[in-house]
Write a protein that holds these residues in place. Structure first.
Motif, PDB file in Angstrom:
ATOM      1  N   ALA A  16     -32.552   0.461  16.480  1.00 59.47           N
ATOM      2  CA  ALA A  16     -31.476   1.443  16.587  1.00 59.47           C
ATOM      3  C   ALA A  16     -31.251   2.154  15.251  1.00 59.47           C
ATOM      4  O   ALA A  16     -31.068   3.375  15.212  1.00 59.47           O
ATOM      5  CB  ALA A  16     -30.194   0.762  17.044  1.00 59.47           C
ATOM      6  N   ILE A  17     -31.286   1.407  14.160  1.00 61.10           N
ATOM      7  CA  ILE A  17     -31.079   2.014  12.837  1.00 61.10           C
ATOM      8  C   ILE A  17     -32.231   2.942  12.484  1.00 61.10           C
ATOM      9  O   ILE A  17     -32.023   4.049  11.992  1.00 61.10           O
ATOM     10  CB  ILE A  17     -30.882   0.923  11.766  1.00 61.10           C
ATOM     11  N   GLY A  19     -34.149   4.566  14.521  1.00 58.12           N
ATOM     12  CA  GLY A  19     -34.027   5.758  15.348  1.00 58.12           C
ATOM     13  C   GLY A  19     -32.971   6.706  14.828  1.00 58.12           C
ATOM     14  O   GLY A  19     -33.118   7.923  14.919  1.00 58.12           O
ATOM     15  N   ALA A  20     -31.894   6.155  14.269  1.00 59.72           N
ATOM     16  CA  ALA A  20     -30.832   7.000  13.726  1.00 59.72           C
ATOM     17  C   ALA A  20     -31.249   7.638  12.399  1.00 59.72           C
ATOM     18  O   ALA A  20     -30.872   8.776  12.109  1.00 59.72           O
ATOM     19  CB  ALA A  20     -29.565   6.183  13.537  1.00 59.72           C
ATOM     20  N   THR A  29     -33.041   5.152  19.011  1.00 63.68           N
ATOM     21  CA  THR A  29     -31.663   4.703  18.837  1.00 63.68           C
ATOM     22  C   THR A  29     -31.078   4.280  20.176  1.00 63.68           C
ATOM     23  O   THR A  29     -30.442   3.229  20.286  1.00 63.68           O
ATOM     24  CB  THR A  29     -30.802   5.828  18.232  1.00 63.68           C
TER      25      THR A  29
END
Length: 54
Positions: A16-17, A19-20, A29
């Motif tokens: 997730a990080i 992807g952000a 993300t």
């Protein structure tokens, strides 16, 4: 079992990080966040079921 769930939670959090942080990987993300929530819910359900048996 709990160790494996913690490892999965960390892996989903990293996805997730990443992807952000990396533009253009917004889908990463979303996938990381969904898998993180699903794994956390699974762990909560397993803990609750374990308490009822004992």
């Amino acid at each position: 079992m709990l160790g494996m769930i913690v490892v999965l939670l960390l892996a989903w959090l990293v996805l997730a990080i990443l992807g952000a942080v990396i533009e253009g990987l917004f889908w990463l993300t979303i996938v990381g966040a969904v898998l993180f929530v699903a794994t956390a819910a699974y762990a909560a359900i397993k803990r609750r079921a374990g308490r009822q048996i004992h």
